[in-house]
Design a protein around this motif. Structure first.
Motif, PDB file in Angstrom:
ATOM      1  N   ILE A 119      36.424  -2.131  71.688  1.00  0.00           N
ATOM      2  CA  ILE A 119      37.584  -3.028  71.759  1.00  0.00           C
ATOM      3  C   ILE A 119      38.615  -2.495  72.764  1.00  0.00           C
ATOM      4  O   ILE A 119      39.188  -3.240  73.549  1.00  0.00           O
ATOM      5  CB  ILE A 119      38.199  -3.250  70.350  1.00  0.00           C
ATOM      6  N   VAL A 142      43.777   7.638  68.724  1.00  0.00           N
ATOM      7  CA  VAL A 142      43.410   6.784  67.596  1.00  0.00           C
ATOM      8  C   VAL A 142      42.149   7.287  66.903  1.00  0.00           C
ATOM      9  O   VAL A 142      42.008   7.173  65.687  1.00  0.00           O
ATOM     10  CB  VAL A 142      43.248   5.316  68.063  1.00  0.00           C
ATOM     11  N   THR A 143      41.242   7.871  67.655  1.00  0.00           N
ATOM     12  CA  THR A 143      39.986   8.303  67.042  1.00  0.00           C
ATOM     13  C   THR A 143      40.029   9.736  66.510  1.00  0.00           C
ATOM     14  O   THR A 143      38.995  10.273  66.122  1.00  0.00           O
ATOM     15  CB  THR A 143      38.804   8.169  68.025  1.00  0.00           C
ATOM     16  N   PRO A 167      40.853  10.970  63.657  1.00  0.00           N
ATOM     17  CA  PRO A 167      40.191  11.184  62.359  1.00  0.00           C
ATOM     18  C   PRO A 167      38.663  11.251  62.468  1.00  0.00           C
ATOM     19  O   PRO A 167      38.036  12.090  61.810  1.00  0.00           O
ATOM     20  CB  PRO A 167      40.610   9.950  61.542  1.00  0.00           C
ATOM     21  N   PHE A 219      35.679   5.784  57.546  1.00  0.00           N
ATOM     22  CA  PHE A 219      36.348   5.458  58.807  1.00  0.00           C
ATOM     23  C   PHE A 219      35.557   4.408  59.569  1.00  0.00           C
ATOM     24  O   PHE A 219      36.107   3.433  60.071  1.00  0.00           O
ATOM     25  CB  PHE A 219      36.470   6.690  59.698  1.00  0.00           C
ATOM     26  N   LEU A 239      35.903   0.975  58.014  1.00  0.00           N
ATOM     27  CA  LEU A 239      37.259   0.453  58.171  1.00  0.00           C
ATOM     28  C   LEU A 239      37.526   0.017  59.619  1.00  0.00           C
ATOM     29  O   LEU A 239      37.971  -1.102  59.874  1.00  0.00           O
ATOM     30  CB  LEU A 239      38.262   1.528  57.760  1.00  0.00           C
ATOM     31  N   TYR A 240      37.234   0.901  60.569  1.00  0.00           N
ATOM     32  CA  TYR A 240      37.490   0.583  61.968  1.00  0.00           C
ATOM     33  C   TYR A 240      36.663  -0.614  62.410  1.00  0.00           C
ATOM     34  O   TYR A 240      37.124  -1.471  63.144  1.00  0.00           O
ATOM     35  CB  TYR A 240      37.168   1.769  62.879  1.00  0.00           C
ATOM     36  N   VAL A 281      38.286  -3.842  61.067  1.00  0.00           N
ATOM     37  CA  VAL A 281      39.536  -4.205  61.751  1.00  0.00           C
ATOM     38  C   VAL A 281      39.261  -4.672  63.183  1.00  0.00           C
ATOM     39  O   VAL A 281      39.762  -5.712  63.617  1.00  0.00           O
ATOM     40  CB  VAL A 281      40.508  -3.003  61.758  1.00  0.00           C
ATOM     41  N   CYS A 282      38.434  -3.932  63.915  1.00  0.00           N
ATOM     42  CA  CYS A 282      38.155  -4.279  65.301  1.00  0.00           C
ATOM     43  C   CYS A 282      37.399  -5.605  65.396  1.00  0.00           C
ATOM     44  O   CYS A 282      37.621  -6.408  66.295  1.00  0.00           O
ATOM     45  CB  CYS A 282      37.363  -3.173  65.991  1.00  0.00           C
ATOM     46  N   LEU A 322      39.861  -8.302  65.229  1.00  0.00           N
ATOM     47  CA  LEU A 322      40.830  -8.386  66.317  1.00  0.00           C
ATOM     48  C   LEU A 322      40.204  -8.693  67.685  1.00  0.00           C
ATOM     49  O   LEU A 322      40.902  -9.049  68.619  1.00  0.00           O
ATOM     50  CB  LEU A 322      41.632  -7.075  66.410  1.00  0.00           C
TER      51      LEU A 322
END
Lengths: 224, 229, 225
Positions: free
Chosen positions: C151, C173-174, C176, C207, C210-211, C214-215, C218
């Motif tokens: 993304i 952002v990455t 984690p 993670f 979740l990512y 969300v991505c 979006l």
């Protein structure tokens, strides 16, 4: 020429008085901390700055979601304004932290979870502003920023958690943690938190006003 | 075939389209003229669903662009000055790729037919990288016609083409229009537009200032709108 | 059925393109090896210190190379505005996103599979019977990184100075994902019990999910003009 609106003037005066009050309480009224001494007073500005930056980035996230849903430019202006202020305060956090850490821990910087998270947060929101600025088409720039603003904010707790896990061996230095605070200290802290929140609102409203005036000027220019 | 109602696109102080309403019938061949920044490309992007309008609506073949995007995408073909072609793939591979994306039935025959029609048959297994600009644009047109669209949108299709390629493309576009395909093309050459279109739109600052049959328009009427601010 | 065909078609096209040009894989491969060579000067070769930092070096190499590959992959899709051509096809945006993520995982994964044995030799690492788990960690770390990267590369490709923008957005952002990947790899290579590694693996899976979610939601806004 129109004079400044009474609302803004009133807010500015109120903010000034509140910040003066916070300064008085933090520097004069609150007792000196026994082991750390006067340097601990930075705490009354450090913690509220951190709070305001989180609040600001939270608003960025909410405004970004609203912008993606509606496509209305005012939500984007809110997100951009809030992000700017958030960066200002997270910068203050990063500056006041080491000032306090040096005399107390004898180092300017430790890679503990909170400090590292603040630094990463700072990097994320600088990137946020860059995305916006480096996209030629303003509408796409706003969309990119919104997407990044949402992912970036959701990232905050995850970053914090993962770094805390990572550093389990280092005892997280507890600084002025809630319970042990003298009543006058608590008072000063809460007043300062309140004053900083009002400061945030004032800055936000002014910044929003500047942005909408800028847009109006641009619209007039486009017409002629 | 194409219908827009008070179509607007704006963001903050920038207004790209200020309320556009027009309808195009089946088989119509229209040219869209205007200075740079008048909103031509924006209009095509809105109709093809690449971009979303601030307000108003657009329909293609009776399907709303926002609410039924897949139906609309199936029915339009787009040729721009960008070819959308993969240079590391051969002409045939490019057509097969896009054909599968559009679920074209009888893909092999359809792609063979188009390659022959575009005079690209002998080069079908060559990489697009080795093609001249004119050949690439012909292949781009074949790509756009692959799924037999009912609406053909062309965004400055003649940019950088030689005369022979322009002639070939022109005759193909006219043929398509005769075959009941609705064609809307943006152009920057008023002479070509007057000679080869049957309807003429002129956009100026996001508004439709001329919408007339081409034979009724004189070049002098258009030129004032070509000056950039 | 049609969605599956489209999914496969996009993936097949990406692989065919790469097979012809080899530009992304080659660039990533050379780059990740270069990183390893540079790190050889930072630590004494063969020292215990080097062996304990090896998992970190491994991931730094993969992540830097991955960033390079992601940036190239999207830039390539824009040479003739092919991305626009793809968006004009009757294909669901979320399907497009998923296909791109899988493609990126394959590219980066391939580089990792080739680089990994070389690094094991260079750093004298003992993998032993832990192979399957190591591969699982590689996959999970890469998947998360590639999801966010897919993304963000779509964003950065549309900005000025795109090569600079991608890492600036992607790395903070990455964090984690990178942390969890390094930690589980180093526990694994240090011969720790699976029980020690498992919490980090779980985190990594969390993670990733979740990512991706969300991505996935979006992506539409990123590709829309």
């Amino acid at each position: 020429m129109k004079s400044i609106k009474p609302l803004y003037l009133a807010l500015a005066v109120l903010t000034f008085l509140l910040i003066e009050g916070a300064l008085y309480m933090a520097l004069l009224q609150a007792p000196t901390e026994r082991t750390m001494g006067d340097v601990q007073r930075i705490f009354y500005f450090h913690v509220p700055s951190a709070w305001v930056s989180f609040l600001a980035f939270f608003i960025v996230c909410i405004a970004s979601i609203a912008f993606l849903r509606t496509g209305k430019a005012q939500w984007d202006r809110l997100a951009a304004s809030s992000a700017e202020i958030g960066i200002l305060f997270i910068t203050l956090v990063l500056l006041t932290g080491p000032l306090w850490a040096k005399p107390v821990w004898n180092v300017y910087w430790t890679w503990d979870a909170r400090l590292t998270t603040s630094l990463i947060l700072w990097l994320i929101y600088i990137a946020y502003m860059m995305v916006r600025r480096y996209t030629s088409d303003p509408e796409r720039g706003a969309k990119f920023a919104a997407v990044f603003g949402i992912i970036g904010f959701l990232d905050v707790p995850i970053v914090y958690m993962s770094i805390r896990w990572w550093r389990t061996l280092h005892p997280a230095p507890v600084i002025g943690g809630g319970g042990g605070l003298a009543p006058e200290m608590k008072q000063a802290l809460f007043f300062s938190l309140f004053a900083f929140t009002v400061l945030y609102i004032t800055l936000l409203l002014l910044s929003l006003r500047i942005r909408s005036v800028e847009d109006k000027i641009q619209a007039l220019k486009n017409k002629s | 075939m194409i219908l827009t109602r008070d179509l607007r696109k704006s963001f903050g102080p920038v207004q790209a389209l200020a309320g556009l309403s027009f309808a195009m019938a089946e088989g119509e061949l229209a040219a869209l003229l205007g200075a740079n920044g008048a909103g031509k490309s924006t209009l095509l992007r809105l109709i093809s669903g690449l971009s979303r309008p601030s307000s108003g609506s657009a329909e293609v073949a009776g399907f709303d662009v926002r609410r039924q995007p897949q139906e609309v995408r199936r029915r339009i073909g787009v040729v721009s000055h960008q070819t959308f072609l993969y240079e590391d793939l051969s002409a045939e591979e490019n057509l097969h790729f896009y054909g599968r994306m559009y679920s074209v039935a009888g893909l092999q025959e359809r792609s063979d037919e188009l390659l022959a029609m575009m005079e690209l048959w002998p080069r079908r297994t060559d990489l697009v990288r080795t093609f001249s600009r004119g050949m690439q644009q012909r292949l781009a047109l074949a790509r756009a016609m692959l799924h037999q669209p009912t609406v053909l949108l062309l965004d400055e299709p003649f940019t950088g083409l030689d005369l022979h390629a322009i002639d070939l493309l022109t005759s193909f576009i006219e043929e398509a229009s005769a075959g009941r395909v609705t064609v809307l093309m943006t152009l920057h050459d008023p002479d070509y537009a007057l000679a080869h279109s049957r309807r003429l739109f002129v956009l100026h600052q996001g508004r439709l200032v001329i919408d007339q049959p081409s034979e009724q328009v004189r070049k002098g009427d258009i030129l004032p709108f070509f000056r950039e601010k | 059925m049609q969605t599956l065909t489209q999914f496969y078609t996009i993936l097949h096209k990406d692989l065919l393109q790469e097979l012809r040009s080899k530009e992304i894989i080659t660039a990533m491969l050379v780059f990740s090896l270069t990183v390893v060579v540079i790190f050889n000067f930072v630590f004494d070769p063969g020292s215990a210190e080097m062996r304990t930092t090896a998992p970190g070096i491994l991931w730094v190499a993969f992540i830097f190379a991955g960033n390079l590959g992601l940036s190239r992959a999207f830039a390539r899709e824009q040479e003739n505005s092919m991305m626009q051509g793809l968006l004009l096809c009757p294909v669901d945006r979320s399907l497009l996103f998923t296909a791109k993520v899988i493609g990126n995982i394959l590219f980066i994964g391939l580089v990792e599979i080739i680089t990994l044995p070389v690094m094991i030799i260079f750093f004298d690492l003992a993998v032993g019977r832990a192979w399957p788990l190591l591969l699982a960690i590689l996959f999970l770390g890469t998947a998360g990184f590639a999801t966010v990267g897919t993304i963000f590369s779509a964003i950065s490709a549309n900005t000025r100075s795109r090569e600079v923008m991608l890492p600036i957005m992607l790395f903070p952002v990455t964090v984690p994902i990178i942390l969890a990947a390094i930690k589980s790899t180093s526990y694994l290579l240090a011969g720790r019990e699976t029980a020690d590694i498992w919490p980090w693996l779980r985190l990594l899976i969390g993670f990733d999910v979740l990512y991706f979610f969300v991505c996935f939601l979006l992506y539409e806004y990123v590709v829309e003009e």
